[in-house]
Design an enzyme around this catalytic site. Structure first.
Site, short mmCIF file in Angstrom:
data_model
loop_
_atom_site.label_atom_id
_atom_site.label_comp_id
_atom_site.label_asym_id
_atom_site.label_seq_id
_atom_site.Cartn_x
_atom_site.Cartn_y
_atom_site.Cartn_z
N ASP A 1 39.18 43.96 32.88
CA ASP A 1 40.43 42.88 33.41
C ASP A 1 39.81 41.91 31.96
OD1 ASP A 1 41.47 43.10 36.02
OD2 ASP A 1 42.04 41.90 34.25
N GLU B 1 47.56 37.82 42.91
CA GLU B 1 45.87 38.40 42.75
C GLU B 1 45.37 37.70 44.54
OE1 GLU B 1 45.87 38.55 38.47
OE2 GLU B 1 43.41 38.45 39.32
C1 GLC Z 1 45.18 40.09 35.80
C2 GLC Z 1 44.82 41.72 36.92
C3 GLC Z 1 44.85 42.54 35.89
C4 GLC Z 1 46.26 42.30 35.29
C5 GLC Z 1 45.81 41.35 33.55
C6 GLC Z 1 46.34 41.52 32.26
O1 GLC Z 1 44.34 39.13 35.65
O2 GLC Z 1 43.24 41.27 37.43
O3 GLC Z 1 46.13 43.41 37.40
O4 GLC Z 1 46.68 43.37 34.87
O5 GLC Z 1 45.17 39.96 34.49
O6 GLC Z 1 47.21 40.11 33.45
#
Ligand code: GLC
Length: 631
Positions: free
Chosen positions: A327, A519
């Site tokens: 991530d 988030e």
């Molecule tokens: C974020 C999220 C993830 C996402 C990634 C790219 O922090 O946790 O779900 O796909 O970054 O944006």
């Protein structure tokens, strides 16, 4: 024997000499072609070769620098100032974070991505980049794209086929913009609705995600990943992101997101791992590691650092053959010692790192770890093989540039009809005193509330920008516009704060809403999002419902604390985050479609009752999991 050959070559000695010269020329030709190879047999560019052979051939040609480059994902904002890095460093992937690099049309997206692709193809071996985006409920980076209900609404519809159709349309509207990969579906199982990502979950019962994963993965990836209607899918976030304990997060002001899952391995497997088995069995090409940590009894361990879970379980036991993407800066969270963080993540089983800013530092660090023997070449080769396998499957070596022939279908009436069907099917009728609903459509209707004419609130997070915005980036119709469309014979008065006289209205509709979030920003107790009805909406309910029969519609990413406001409310509907087609909320309201949705999460009386889930020993919610009235 007929002299078919010229006299000079009839003599054996001369003939063999000529053949030797011809053969030598042929061999030299093959050797001096661009090291990237040509379409000669046995060469990775030969599309007729089995993918495994192409991968093996290409891997055999790559330097360690080129291999590590393929394991690097950078964000557009970081590469834009130095696009030549794509070729110079052999960077394998690009993404744009939720709030950057937005383009207004599929063609503009394609032009941007193709520009980076041209740079990447300048590399010695000409390996194309794979471009990823969070198209989690439609290609929300594209203003004209159709936006579907977020997963919690799709879960309420209890219709995996519908979710699969939504994924297929999202895939088509994403690939038409030249984007190859979506970081979806989240197969997370939200166990505490105070979590800011509850709406990205299909529900609190893993059975929904298990049932949906095959249809959704197939929807995104299609029959042929190389088709211009398919994108690579990502099952995320591995594993247990929805099972963290409240207050265990150490990220920013988050309370649950990125926290610690300490529920024992048996429960972790039963609730949070099982949906990944379904996604892997469905052939999902990538899995995203979770920011969260798992404590199996020896203390919390970041999942990005967990070799048991990432390699032994995911790749070994579950048989996952795609690649694991980290991530966003998830590797950095492992340790303040960056070299330790990098080698730990790669050795644990992370194959590609969403760096996404300091990609040169990542590459240099990983190369040094390989050089020092702390990361094996076998591990690097495994990671790169997994990545290349998906790139070949995507057809990127044959068709590295966008095919925008599907751009005309982006936002089409046919696509919007499916999103409207999904919005309607996701509506859950929780109360219907006197069978007030469905309305006839000939009434005098008074509409109020913060969610009635605020498209951005019905879209939620991951819409245009990371956190979403009340003034929507994406096109669509509000719930108010939907009511006007579905009930053209109704006399409608709209007053968001119910300050206009209610007069002789027959019925009131108050649409209350959460503001968008994403988030941990949305974690209850992390900031302004508290899962409660705003003062303004509470006042609107009290005013309208004291005067006339009333329907309260809740636009939210999760259950909110509604019980204190139900006095005098005749009908209550959970609309979730219904997406761009507000008419889908109006359809069951006026009987164009039936109410049939059921709660995919338990609806508590009070926020403080969370976590509360079906199966709890003490279970006394306002509305139980699976509840929903029909009409
Ligand atoms: C974020 C999220 C993830 C996402 C990634 C790219 O922090 O946790 O779900 O796909 O970054 O944006």
């Amino acid at each position: 024997m007929g002299a078919s050959l010229p006299a000079l070559v009839r003599r054996p000695a001369v003939l063999w000499s000529a053949l030797a010269v011809a053969l030598a020329a042929a061999v030299v030709t093959v050797l001096i072609v661009v090291p990237g190879g040509s379409s000669a047999d046995g060469d990775y560019r030969d599309a007729d070769l089995p993918t495994a052979d192409r991968v093996a051939d290409l891997l055999g040609r790559m330097t360690m620098e080129e291999k590590v480059g393929q394991m690097t994902q950078a964000t557009v904002a970081a590469v834009d100032p130095a696009p030549a890095d794509l070729a110079d460093l052999g960077i394998g992937s690009l993404l744009n974070g939720g709030s950057e690099a937005l383009r207004d049309t599929p063609e503009a997206w394609a032009e941007m991505i193709d520009g980076y692709q041209r740079q990447a193809l300048e590399s010695r071996l000409g390996i194309p980049i794979v471009y990823g985006i969070d198209a989690v409920h439609g290609n929300a980076g594209l203003p004209g794209a159709v936006i579907f209900p977020h997963n919690i609404g799709l879960g309420a519809a209890h219709d995996p086929d519908l979710a699969g159709r939504a994924a297929a349309i999202t895939a088509a509207e994403t690939r038409a913009a030249g984007i190859h990969w979506t970081f979806a579906p989240c197969v997370c199982v939200a166990r505490d609705s105070r979590w800011g990502r509850t709406y990205e979950s299909y529900g609190e019962d893993p059975g929904i995600a298990i049932e949906y994963a095959p249809a959704v993965v197939a929807g995104y990836q299609g029959e042929d990943l190389a088709a211009n209607t398919s994108v690579l899918a990502t099952a995320k976030h591995y594993v247990g992101d929805g099972g963290t304990g409240y207050g265990t997060s150490t990220t920013d002001s988050y309370q649950l997101d990125q926290g610690v899952v300490a529920i024992g391995e048996e429960e972790l497997r039963a609730i949070h791992l099982a949906p990944f088995q379904a996604a892997v069995d469905a052939g999902v090409g990538s899995v995203m590691a979770s920011f969260s940590s798992v404590d199996l009894g020896e203390g919390p361990l970041k999942t990005h650092a967990d070799e048991y879970l990432l390699t032994d379980v995911l790749k070994g036991e579950l048989g996952f053959e795609g690649f694991v993407i980290s991530d966003w800066q998830g590797v950095d969270q492992i340790s303040s010692d960056y070299a330790e963080a990098v080698r730990t993540a790669i050795n644990a089983g992370v194959d590609m790192v969403m760096v996404p800013f300091e990609y040169q530092k990542f590459i240099d660090t990983l190369l040094a770890e390989v050089e020092a023997g702390r990361v094996s070449e076998e591990r690097i080769d495994d990671a790169v093989s997994r990545i290349l396998t998906q790139k070949f499957a995507l057809g990127l070596f044959e068709q590295p540039y966008a095919d925008t022939s599907g751009a005309a279908d982006v936002g089409s009436d046919a696509h919007r009809a499916v999103a409207r069907e999904a919005a309607a099917a996701s509506q859950v009728l929780l109360r219907n005193e006197g069978d007030l609903l469905p309305l006839t459509g000939d009434e005098s209707i008074y509409v109020a509330g913060s969610g009635a004419d605020a498209l951005g609130r019905q879209l939620g997070g991951w819409s245009g920008t990371w956190q979403g915005t009340v003034q929507a980036v994406n096109e669509g119709t509000s719930i108010l516009a939907g009511i006007e469309e579905v009930a053209p014979g109704a006399a409608i008065t709209y007053s968001e704060d119910a300050s206009e006289p209610i007069g002789a209205a027959d019925v009131g509709i108050v649409v209350v809403a959460e503001d968008p979030y994403a988030e941990g920003v949305g974690d209850a107790g992390a900031g302004t999002h508290d899962m409660k009805v705003s003062e303004e909406d509470a006042a609107a309910i009290a005013t309208v419902c004291a005067a006339v029969d009333c329907v309260v519609i809740v636009v939210s990413g999760r259950p909110i604390e509604i019980e204190p406001h139900l006095e005098g409310v005749d009908a209550l509907v959970a609309a979730w985050l219904p997406g761009s087609e507000g008419a889908g909320v109006a359809d069951p309201l006026f009987g164009a479609t039936p109410y049939g949705g059921t709660l995919p999460v338990t609806w508590p009386k009070l926020v403080e009752d969370e976590p509360v889930n079906v199966g709890d020993a003490e279970y006394d919610p306002l509305f139980p999991y699976g509840f929903g009235l029909t009409t």
